[in-house]
Design a protein around this motif. Structure first.
Motif, mmCIF file in Angstrom:
data_model
loop_
_atom_site.group_PDB
_atom_site.id
_atom_site.type_symbol
_atom_site.label_atom_id
_atom_site.label_comp_id
_atom_site.label_asym_id
_atom_site.label_seq_id
_atom_site.Cartn_x
_atom_site.Cartn_y
_atom_site.Cartn_z
ATOM 1 N N GLY A 170 33.021 4.235 1.160
ATOM 2 C CA GLY A 170 32.836 2.808 0.948
ATOM 3 C C GLY A 170 33.438 1.918 2.015
ATOM 4 O O GLY A 170 33.383 0.690 1.910
ATOM 5 N N GLN A 171 34.002 2.513 3.072
ATOM 6 C CA GLN A 171 34.635 1.739 4.134
ATOM 7 C C GLN A 171 33.958 2.026 5.477
ATOM 8 O O GLN A 171 33.412 3.110 5.691
ATOM 9 N N LYS A 172 34.021 1.072 6.378
ATOM 10 C CA LYS A 172 33.470 1.266 7.711
ATOM 11 C C LYS A 172 34.482 1.962 8.617
ATOM 12 O O LYS A 172 35.633 1.531 8.714
ATOM 13 N N VAL A 173 34.061 3.015 9.263
ATOM 14 C CA VAL A 173 34.826 3.602 10.368
ATOM 15 C C VAL A 173 34.167 3.045 11.617
ATOM 16 O O VAL A 173 33.024 3.374 11.937
ATOM 17 N N GLN A 174 34.884 2.165 12.319
ATOM 18 C CA GLN A 174 34.241 1.342 13.344
ATOM 19 C C GLN A 174 34.891 1.495 14.712
ATOM 20 O O GLN A 174 36.105 1.642 14.837
ATOM 21 N N TRP A 175 34.050 1.457 15.732
ATOM 22 C CA TRP A 175 34.482 1.523 17.133
ATOM 23 C C TRP A 175 34.394 0.114 17.704
ATOM 24 O O TRP A 175 33.315 -0.410 17.940
ATOM 25 N N ASN A 176 35.535 -0.499 17.908
ATOM 26 C CA ASN A 176 35.575 -1.868 18.416
ATOM 27 C C ASN A 176 35.895 -1.874 19.903
ATOM 28 O O ASN A 176 36.961 -1.413 20.327
ATOM 29 N N ARG A 177 34.968 -2.399 20.670
ATOM 30 C CA ARG A 177 35.162 -2.527 22.117
ATOM 31 C C ARG A 177 34.085 -3.452 22.672
ATOM 32 O O ARG A 177 33.114 -3.790 21.998
ATOM 33 N N GLU A 178 34.267 -3.863 23.901
ATOM 34 C CA GLU A 178 33.239 -4.651 24.577
ATOM 35 C C GLU A 178 32.130 -3.700 25.033
ATOM 36 O O GLU A 178 32.385 -2.559 25.420
ATOM 37 N N SER A 179 30.894 -4.186 24.967
ATOM 38 C CA SER A 179 29.775 -3.327 25.353
ATOM 39 C C SER A 179 28.729 -4.132 26.113
ATOM 40 O O SER A 179 28.428 -5.274 25.769
ATOM 41 N N SER A 180 28.183 -3.511 27.153
ATOM 42 C CA SER A 180 27.059 -4.095 27.880
ATOM 43 C C SER A 180 26.257 -2.951 28.477
ATOM 44 O O SER A 180 26.785 -1.875 28.752
ATOM 45 N N GLY A 181 24.978 -3.184 28.651
ATOM 46 C CA GLY A 181 24.132 -2.145 29.213
ATOM 47 C C GLY A 181 23.757 -1.094 28.195
ATOM 48 O O GLY A 181 23.916 -1.269 26.983
ATOM 49 N N ALA A 182 23.250 0.031 28.678
ATOM 50 C CA ALA A 182 22.796 1.121 27.815
ATOM 51 C C ALA A 182 23.968 1.771 27.103
ATOM 52 O O ALA A 182 24.962 2.141 27.738
ATOM 53 N N VAL A 183 23.861 1.933 25.776
ATOM 54 C CA VAL A 183 24.989 2.450 24.999
ATOM 55 C C VAL A 183 25.302 3.900 25.348
ATOM 56 O O VAL A 183 26.449 4.341 25.245
ATOM 57 N N GLY A 184 24.292 4.659 25.765
ATOM 58 C CA GLY A 184 24.527 6.059 26.091
ATOM 59 C C GLY A 184 25.486 6.260 27.236
ATOM 60 O O GLY A 184 26.130 7.307 27.351
ATOM 61 N N ARG A 185 25.611 5.250 28.101
ATOM 62 C CA ARG A 185 26.481 5.353 29.273
ATOM 63 C C ARG A 185 27.912 4.899 28.993
ATOM 64 O O ARG A 185 28.777 4.990 29.872
ATOM 65 N N LEU A 186 28.167 4.400 27.795
ATOM 66 C CA LEU A 186 29.500 3.895 27.473
ATOM 67 C C LEU A 186 30.537 5.010 27.491
ATOM 68 O O LEU A 186 30.311 6.087 26.933
ATOM 69 N N ASP A 187 31.693 4.728 28.116
ATOM 70 C CA ASP A 187 32.788 5.689 27.996
ATOM 71 C C ASP A 187 33.368 5.593 26.586
ATOM 72 O O ASP A 187 33.042 4.689 25.822
#
Length: 531
Positions: free
Chosen positions: A154-171
């Motif tokens: 019932g809770q969100k496990v969330q990844w909080n960070r700045e993002s731009s561009g294609a998500v697959g390339r995110l570190d």
């Protein structure tokens, strides 16, 4: 394990378009090709063989896949499937999905199980051919907010960070802490420890979201021969370059899809609307629309500008920088894969219906469209409770207030339905209206007002009586509400919110074999798995 099924349209969770498609309504005939049954696949094989992927394209595909798997443990079944793609009698069955953290909602698993099971069934029916299950990773997507979390307890496990561009390339910065928090919530059972290890090896030990996702999916489904493909690859984009050029110069997708939309929207809701150019420009940290304005090709929200000659040169030198949007991604897939069918959810299948004429315009075979398996996981204990409460499986899918009202009326010793009284009242006022017309026409307004007032009065009395009976049967209704909330979190299908970890904690390594055994993609029915 027991399997229960009901028609998709009986669940109340699927659109009119999808229900009409499954019912083979004639009004949809022009928007799709072969139907997803064995006869349809027989016809699709004949059709695809006439427009088969050539030898060189197959070599490019296999080379790209081997390169993408170079740093991963490849199962024997997956390696065999990859190599089989060199043969002209090998075809793919494909599904696609975003790179949701830890696979996101449950239906991600159902998509892949549908693909795997269909390839097995087709191999039995058409043994002279090979069929490869494919998962297309949406690595070029940029909607980070849609994929940066999953639900657990019932809770969100969330990844909080700045993002731009294609998500697959995110570190994967920040996953150390997420791994610790999630691990704490999981506990210390054997199944919990497996999930902890899976999560950590995926997100802490890999460099970007694409590789992390490949690791998880390969761990879960590699033994079943699943082939995972990343379209963000130079060699594959080169195969698609002629279509990209046509899009830049002729806006073919916009013209063809717009025509289709005009016809489709007469009866159904349109899922996506095309832009004049349905391409993004892709670079590190950047994925922005390509716009044609003032005789120039401009990259939205940047200072990057190309003339026609310059953008065609850019395409020739760097095809990987051109990324298809939702309108063109299906065409990209069908260009580089020897594909027979696409398996997706209701929303996905709906927008594929907008694309058939576009495929025809660019001389590309349109695939079979198959609605993925949908599942409700229900324990034997939960179903026994429903049985004691005299609630059927079909009834539990109803909107909660409708279900409660229905059960109150069934539990009551007298009818809570004033339909008969309303009918009698209507008949009485028919006579009054006739009398008014024969005497004074101005009297009709007063008669209509009185009729409405009395009907409203009956509605209020009916609601008050229903409310009183709800109080009387409060205990039974609370039990019904409780179990429906367990099965339908947030009054919606659990497959749209719960993560597979919820059931893996309970079922462990039995979960995926259970799904593979239970689901038949060509039955075209909603499945309830009683475990």
């Amino acid at each position: 394990m027991n399997i229960h099924q009901l028609p998709f349209k009986k669940t109340g969770y699927f659109s009119a378009l999808i229900c009409d498609y499954l019912d083979k309504k004639e009004k949809l005939d022009n928007f799709y090709g072969n139907f997803p049954d064995l006869d349809g696949f027989k016809q699709q094989l004949t059709l695809r063989k006439k427009s088969n992927l050539n030898v060189d394209s197959r070599k490019v595909l296999v080379s790209s896949l081997n390169k993408q798997y170079s740093n991963f443990k490849v199962t024997a079944n997956t390696q065999t499937n990859i190599q089989s793609l060199l043969a002209e009698n090998t075809f793919t069955i494909t599904t696609g999905h975003q790179l949701n953290i830890f696979t996101g909602p449950l239906y991600f698993l159902y998509k892949i199980v549908s693909v795997i099971n269909l390839t097995k069934q087709l191999k039995r029916e058409f043994p002279e051919n090979n069929f490869v299950p494919v998962y297309w990773m949406a690595t070029e997507d940029h909607d980070f907010e849609e994929i940066n979390y999953f639900n657990f307890k019932g809770q969100k496990v969330q990844w909080n960070r700045e993002s731009s561009g294609a998500v697959g390339r995110l570190d994967l910065q920040g996953f150390d802490e997420i791994s610790k928090q999630f691990g704490f919530e999981l506990g210390n059972s054997e199944n919990a420890n497996y999930l902890k290890t899976l999560f950590e090896k995926a997100y802490v030990n890999h460099t970007n979201l694409t590789n992390a996702t490949r690791y998880i999916v390969n761990e879960l489904f590699g033994d079943n021969g699943l082939v995972i493909i990343d379209g963000d690859a130079i060699a594959l984009k080169q195969q698609f370059a002629p279509i990209v050029k046509d899009e830049l110069l002729n806006n073919t997708s916009f013209k063809e899809v717009s025509k289709t939309n005009k016809l489709l929207q007469e009866k159904y809701k349109i899922q996506v609307n095309p832009r004049e150019i349905n391409l993004f420009y892709l670079a590190e940290g950047l994925r922005e629309r390509i716009i044609f304005e003032d005789s120039l090709f401009k990259i939205n929200n940047t200072a990057i500008v190309f003339s026609e000659e310059e953008i065609l040169e850019e395409l020739n030198k760097h095809p990987e920088k051109f990324s298809p949007n939702v309108i063109m991604r299906p065409l990209y897939q069908e260009t580089i894969l020897p594909n027979l069918a696409y398996i997706g959810g209701g929303g996905e299948i709906a927008y594929w219906f907008q694309l058939k004429q576009y495929f025809k315009a660019v001389n590309t075979t349109f695939p079979i469209l198959l609605l993925r398996n949908s599942v409700l996981m229900a324990s034997s204990k939960q179903l026994k409770k429903l049985d004691k409460l005299d609630v059927s499986l079909q009834e539990i899918f109803a909107k909660q207030q409708d279900l409660i009202n229905k059960k109150v009326k069934e539990l009551s010793s007298f009818p809570i339905d004033f339909s008969q009284q309303k009918t009698f009242l209507n008949e009485q006022f028919k006579g009054l209206k006739q009398l008014a017309q024969e005497t004074d026409a101005s009297f009709i307004g007063a008669v209509n007002a009185q009729e409405k007032k009395q009907l409203n009065g009956l509605d209020k009395l009916e609601k008050r009586l229903l409310k009183a009976q709800k109080r009387k049967f409060n205990n039974e209704l609370e039990r019904i509400t409780l179990i429906q909330n367990e099965l339908f979190p947030n009054n919606s299908l659990e497959e749209r919110s719960r993560n597979f970890s919820t059931y893996y904690l309970e079922l462990g390594e039995e979960l995926i074999p259970m799904l593979l055994k239970a689901l038949n993609p060509l039955e075209l029915k909603f499945t309830v798995i009683e475990y």
